[in-house]
Design an enzyme around this catalytic site. Structure first.
Site, PDB file in Angstrom:
ATOM      1  N   ASN A 171       0.791  -1.238   0.000  1.00 31.71           N
ATOM      2  CA  ASN A 171       0.000   0.000   0.000  1.00 31.71           C
ATOM      3  C   ASN A 171       0.822   1.286   0.000  1.00 31.71           C
ATOM      4  O   ASN A 171       0.338   2.321  -0.450  1.00 31.71           O
ATOM      5  CB  ASN A 171      -1.032  -0.005   1.140  1.00 31.71           C
ATOM      6  CG  ASN A 171      -0.398  -0.069   2.499  1.00 31.71           C
ATOM      7  OD1 ASN A 171       0.779  -0.390   2.630  1.00 31.71           O
ATOM      8  ND2 ASN A 171      -1.161   0.225   3.535  1.00 31.71           N
ATOM      9  N   GLU A 266       5.604  -3.891  11.684  1.00 28.32           N
ATOM     10  CA  GLU A 266       4.397  -3.063  11.691  1.00 28.32           C
ATOM     11  C   GLU A 266       3.345  -3.872  10.962  1.00 28.32           C
ATOM     12  O   GLU A 266       3.423  -4.071   9.756  1.00 28.32           O
ATOM     13  CB  GLU A 266       4.644  -1.732  10.968  1.00 28.32           C
ATOM     14  CG  GLU A 266       5.553  -0.795  11.713  1.00 28.32           C
ATOM     15  CD  GLU A 266       5.023  -0.358  13.068  1.00 28.32           C
ATOM     16  OE1 GLU A 266       3.796  -0.389  13.268  1.00 28.32           O
ATOM     17  OE2 GLU A 266       5.835  -0.006  13.934  1.00 28.32           O
ATOM     18  N   CYS A 300      -3.089   0.693   6.959  1.00 35.88           N
ATOM     19  CA  CYS A 300      -3.110   0.016   8.257  1.00 35.88           C
ATOM     20  C   CYS A 300      -3.745   0.933   9.290  1.00 35.88           C
ATOM     21  O   CYS A 300      -4.371   0.482  10.233  1.00 35.88           O
ATOM     22  CB  CYS A 300      -1.707  -0.386   8.665  1.00 35.88           C
ATOM     23  SG  CYS A 300      -0.595   0.991   8.713  1.00 35.88           S
TER      24      CYS A 300
HETATM   25  N1  LIG Z   1       1.105  -1.592  10.408  1.00 35.21           N
HETATM   26  C1  LIG Z   1       1.439  -1.137   9.222  1.00 35.21           C
HETATM   27  O1  LIG Z   1       2.224  -0.203   9.110  1.00 35.21           O
HETATM   28  C2  LIG Z   1       0.872  -1.749   7.983  1.00 35.21           C
HETATM   29  C3  LIG Z   1       0.206  -2.940   7.985  1.00 35.21           C
HETATM   30  N2  LIG Z   1      -0.287  -3.461   6.828  1.00 35.21           N
HETATM   31  C4  LIG Z   1      -0.993  -4.719   6.878  1.00 35.21           C
HETATM   32  O2  LIG Z   1      -0.581  -5.509   5.771  1.00 35.21           O
HETATM   33  C5  LIG Z   1      -1.661  -6.188   5.189  1.00 35.21           C
HETATM   34  C6  LIG Z   1      -1.789  -5.912   3.730  1.00 35.21           C
HETATM   35  O3  LIG Z   1      -0.553  -5.717   3.137  1.00 35.21           O
HETATM   36  P1  LIG Z   1       0.108  -6.875   2.275  1.00 35.21           P
HETATM   37  O4  LIG Z   1       1.192  -6.245   1.456  1.00 35.21           O
HETATM   38  O5  LIG Z   1      -0.913  -7.645   1.549  1.00 35.21           O
HETATM   39  O6  LIG Z   1       0.724  -7.759   3.446  1.00 35.21           O
HETATM   40  P2  LIG Z   1       1.536  -9.123   3.355  1.00 35.21           P
HETATM   41  O7  LIG Z   1       1.914  -9.465   4.742  1.00 35.21           O
HETATM   42  O8  LIG Z   1       0.840 -10.118   2.540  1.00 35.21           O
HETATM   43  O9  LIG Z   1       2.848  -8.717   2.528  1.00 35.21           O
HETATM   44  C7  LIG Z   1       3.790  -7.811   3.019  1.00 35.21           C
HETATM   45  C8  LIG Z   1       5.135  -8.114   2.403  1.00 35.21           C
HETATM   46  O10 LIG Z   1       5.578  -9.390   2.805  1.00 35.21           O
HETATM   47  C9  LIG Z   1       5.982 -10.150   1.669  1.00 35.21           C
HETATM   48  N3  LIG Z   1       5.840 -11.566   1.972  1.00 35.21           N
HETATM   49  C10 LIG Z   1       4.822 -12.412   1.704  1.00 35.21           C
HETATM   50  N4  LIG Z   1       5.099 -13.654   2.180  1.00 35.21           N
HETATM   51  C11 LIG Z   1       6.305 -13.565   2.774  1.00 35.21           C
HETATM   52  C12 LIG Z   1       7.138 -14.492   3.467  1.00 35.21           C
HETATM   53  N5  LIG Z   1       6.780 -15.764   3.653  1.00 35.21           N
HETATM   54  N6  LIG Z   1       8.301 -14.062   3.944  1.00 35.21           N
HETATM   55  C13 LIG Z   1       8.696 -12.780   3.778  1.00 35.21           C
HETATM   56  N7  LIG Z   1       7.967 -11.863   3.121  1.00 35.21           N
HETATM   57  C14 LIG Z   1       6.786 -12.246   2.636  1.00 35.21           C
HETATM   58  C15 LIG Z   1       5.080  -9.632   0.572  1.00 35.21           C
HETATM   59  O11 LIG Z   1       5.600  -9.968  -0.689  1.00 35.21           O
HETATM   60  P3  LIG Z   1       4.602 -10.386  -1.901  1.00 35.21           P
HETATM   61  O12 LIG Z   1       3.832  -9.167  -2.228  1.00 35.21           O
HETATM   62  O13 LIG Z   1       5.528 -10.805  -2.963  1.00 35.21           O
HETATM   63  O14 LIG Z   1       3.743 -11.495  -1.381  1.00 35.21           O
HETATM   64  C16 LIG Z   1       5.125  -8.145   0.876  1.00 35.21           C
HETATM   65  O15 LIG Z   1       6.316  -7.585   0.419  1.00 35.21           O
HETATM   66  C17 LIG Z   1      -2.848  -5.758   5.995  1.00 35.21           C
HETATM   67  O16 LIG Z   1      -3.101  -6.734   6.956  1.00 35.21           O
HETATM   68  C18 LIG Z   1      -2.414  -4.489   6.690  1.00 35.21           C
HETATM   69  O17 LIG Z   1      -3.056  -4.205   7.873  1.00 35.21           O
HETATM   70  C19 LIG Z   1      -0.113  -2.840   5.666  1.00 35.21           C
HETATM   71  C20 LIG Z   1       0.530  -1.650   5.597  1.00 35.21           C
HETATM   72  C21 LIG Z   1       1.065  -1.014   6.761  1.00 35.21           C
HETATM   73  O1  LIG Z   2       0.964   1.356   5.800  1.00 35.44           O
HETATM   74  C1  LIG Z   2       0.095   2.116   6.142  1.00 35.44           C
HETATM   75  O2  LIG Z   2      -1.071   1.901   5.980  1.00 35.44           O
HETATM   76  C2  LIG Z   2       0.665   3.379   6.593  1.00 35.44           C
HETATM   77  O3  LIG Z   2       1.668   3.135   7.500  1.00 35.44           O
HETATM   78  C3  LIG Z   2      -0.294   4.430   6.924  1.00 35.44           C
HETATM   79  O4  LIG Z   2       0.344   5.627   6.754  1.00 35.44           O
HETATM   80  P1  LIG Z   2      -0.511   6.959   6.867  1.00 35.44           P
HETATM   81  O5  LIG Z   2      -1.299   6.831   8.106  1.00 35.44           O
HETATM   82  O6  LIG Z   2       0.472   8.053   6.930  1.00 35.44           O
HETATM   83  O7  LIG Z   2      -1.386   6.993   5.658  1.00 35.44           O
END
Ligand SMILES: NC(=O)C1=CN([C@@H]2O[C@H](COP(=O)(O)OP(=O)(O)OC[C@H]3O[C@@H](n4cnc5c(N)ncnc54)[C@H](OP(=O)(O)O)[C@@H]3O)[C@@H](O)[C@H]2O)C=CC1
Ligand SMILES: O=C(O)[C@H](O)COP(=O)(O)O
Length: 506
Positions: A171, A266, A300
């Site tokens: 994202n 995170e 997130c």
């Molecule tokens: N707290 C925060 O700051 C944030 C939290 N999120 C959370 O993330 C989720 C959505 O994001 P999303 O990108 O789909 O999350 P994912 O956990 O599916 O993916 C995050 C990253 O991990 C990689 N990945 C996948 N499988 C593995 C593995 N086995 N080992 C190491 N890396 C791996 C992905 O690669 P690939 O794409 O190639 O699978 C991607 O680069 C939501 O639950 C959201 O809440 C999202 C943004 C910010």
């Molecule tokens: O990954 C996310 O969703 C971000 O950490 C959120 O960032 P923002 O609150 O600054 O949009």
């Protein structure tokens, strides 16, 4: 300039597959295999990236390890200078990078440009902060601890960890990558970046900006491929000295498999918005729209559940409904407010939550509508705790409202979640707001505004399943170093006499 052209032409193999970055060069995977990146709007293949093998990951780790040794000896001001240069190049090329964000993750056009600019600013701030905090250490004297004379001088300094593995989510692929890259580099570490598949091409363009800035070979590397295929190999690799990960539950699995190295995680969130009777409901409605629906709820920190006092709930829901009706729905190129969610499987997941709420009797404030990955914004009123949407994060433009009869009920719902990222409370009574903030088990509470990670130098952390450690520029730098101490032992106690002493008294 378009993505993959001009200065970016060298990162593309013909007009086919984007290359990966190893040892200062753009390379093709030896296997000839590639991974498709599907445009969420057209649902057709937009780009392809290399599917790196485990052997290629091994080589990348070797380069990162040896480059780090030289980088650790590079003066801090020089590291900062290169980071400032990369930041400027990144901002200069904001349009081609933003174009990738639009095509890969359907980020609205203006927000995509903002993400790149914000990332440049983050890198510059990191350079400045690094120069300030990494140049400072501590000096302790032994006689402050009982039983000791002043015979020992303890000097502390901050040393790098080695190779940092950075894994950002889809994202904010650029911003959440540089929020790991900047701190790692300024602290003297080298970097292996594994970008998310959706968002990989944006990341590769961003990495090229660092390449153009002239960082030493091997210091920054970027391997592409599906997380499910090379993820475990990367996170369990013995060459990795620190993992900084942002994403979903994958992070929990990584934390169980990784070795004895520092982890910065995170993860997901179910950020609650608690609305008291005295809240300014127009302000709340505006924040619910911004917090719940910007980037179609795929943040997130999005508001993921509204907990409104029954006495104001009708009025609040009407105000939010009126604003939802004004949201523009459509392609990211047109800068619409609501754009297609990132993948078909994500859209299917969101739809599952909506159907569950329907079966269990939630009130639909709008008709549920979906075309491909595009889901129309939906407010669900009268949601009850037996519905999945009350607890799970949709990561989409669907927002549940739970009506509460007391503040305690709201806090209880918030704290019963396995997540604890952020939350917010709306009230004109600052005393109540502070008490509620203290009672909410989340890493951050916003008073009278929607949750947000930014500004990027603020600490950002999740409790419970929402994370390990804290981000934000200063915290990330401190997380990517280790403290080293050197103790000078004197043969006899030595005390300074202050201004009245004379050297003749020695
Ligand atoms: N707290 C925060 O700051 C944030 C939290 N999120 C959370 O993330 C989720 C959505 O994001 P999303 O990108 O789909 O999350 P994912 O956990 O599916 O993916 C995050 C990253 O991990 C990689 N990945 C996948 N499988 C593995 C593995 N086995 N080992 C190491 N890396 C791996 C992905 O690669 P690939 O794409 O190639 O699978 C991607 O680069 C939501 O639950 C959201 O809440 C999202 C943004 C910010
Ligand atoms: O990954 C996310 O969703 C971000 O950490 C959120 O960032 P923002 O609150 O600054 O949009």
């Amino acid at each position: 300039m378009a993505a993959g052209t001009g200065v970016f032409a060298e990162i593309l193999d013909g007009d086919e597959v984007y290359k990966y970055y190893h040892d200062g060069e753009w390379k093709k995977a030896a296997s000839g295999k590639s991974v498709a990146i599907i445009n969420p709007t057209t649902r057709k293949t937009q780009y392809r990236v290399q599917a790196c093998s485990q052997e290629e990951v091994n080589k990348v780790m070797e380069s990162a390890k040896s480059a780090q040794k030289a980088w650790a000896k590079t003066p801090l001001w020089k590291r900062a200078e290169l980071l400032h240069k990369a930041a400027a190049i990144l901002k200069e090329h904001k349009f081609p990078i933003a174009e990738c964000l639009v095509k890969e993750i359907a980020k609205p056009a203006k927000d995509a440009v903002t993400e790149v600019v914000r990332s440049g600013d983050l890198v510059s701030y990191t350079a400045e902060e690094g120069v300030r905090i990494l140049g400072e250490g501590k000096f302790l004297m032994s006689d402050s601890f009982p039983g000791n004379e002043r015979t020992k001088y303890c000097l502390t300094s901050k040393i790098p960890l080695g190779v940092v593995l950075a894994i950002p989510p889809f994202n904010y692929p650029v911003n959440l990558a540089v929020s790991k890259i900047g701190p790692a580099l300024i602290a003297g570490n080298s970097l292996v970046l594994k970008p998310p598949t959706q968002g990989a091409v944006s990341c590769l363009h961003m990495v090229h900006c660092f390449h153009l800035a002239g960082f030493p070979k091997g210091l920054i590397n970027c391997v592409t491929g599906k997380g499910s295929e090379i993820g475990d190999f990367l996170t369990m690799h013995p060459g990795v000295n620190c993992i900084s990960f942002t994403g979903g539950d994958t992070g929990i699995a990584i934390s169980k498999k990784a070795g004895m190295i520092p982890l910065q995680m995170e993860l997901g969130g179910k950020d609650a918005c608690i609305v008291l009777e005295d809240a300014d409901l127009d302000l709340v409605a505006a924040n619910i729209i911004k917090g719940g629906f910007s980037y179609s709820g795929q943040r997130c920190t999005a508001i993921k559940v509204v907990l409104a006092m029954e006495s104001v709930a009708d009025s609040l829901v009407e105000k939010v409904k009126a604003r939802v009706a004004k949201l523009r729905i459509g392609p990211p190129e047109d800068d619409c407010d609501i754009t297609p969610v990132v993948t078909e499987s994500s859209a299917n997941f969101i739809e599952g939550l909506v159907m569950d709420a329907k079966e269990k009797g939630a009130t639909f404030c709008q008709e549920y509508k979906r075309e491909g990955n595009l889901i129309w914004p939906l407010l669900l009123d009268n949601v009850r705790p037996d519905m999945r949407i009350a607890w799970e994060e949709p990561f989409g433009p669907v927002l549940p409202v739970i009506r509460i009869n007391s503040v305690e009920e709201g806090i209880h719902h918030c704290n019963a979640s396995n997540f604890g990222l952020q939350g917010c409370v709306f009230t004109k009574d600052i005393n109540k707001a502070m008490l509620i903030s203290d009672a909410m088990e989340t890493g951050t509470v916003q008073i009278n505004s929607a949750p947000a990670r930014g500004p990027d130098h603020f600490p950002f952390q999740g409790l419970k399943d929402s994370g390990i450690g804290s981000q934000g520029i200063t915290n990330s730098i401190n997380m990517m170093i280790k403290v080293k101490t050197t103790v000078i032992n004197l043969p006899s106690p030595s005390y300074t006499m202050g201004g009245s002493s004379h050297t003749s008294k020695l």
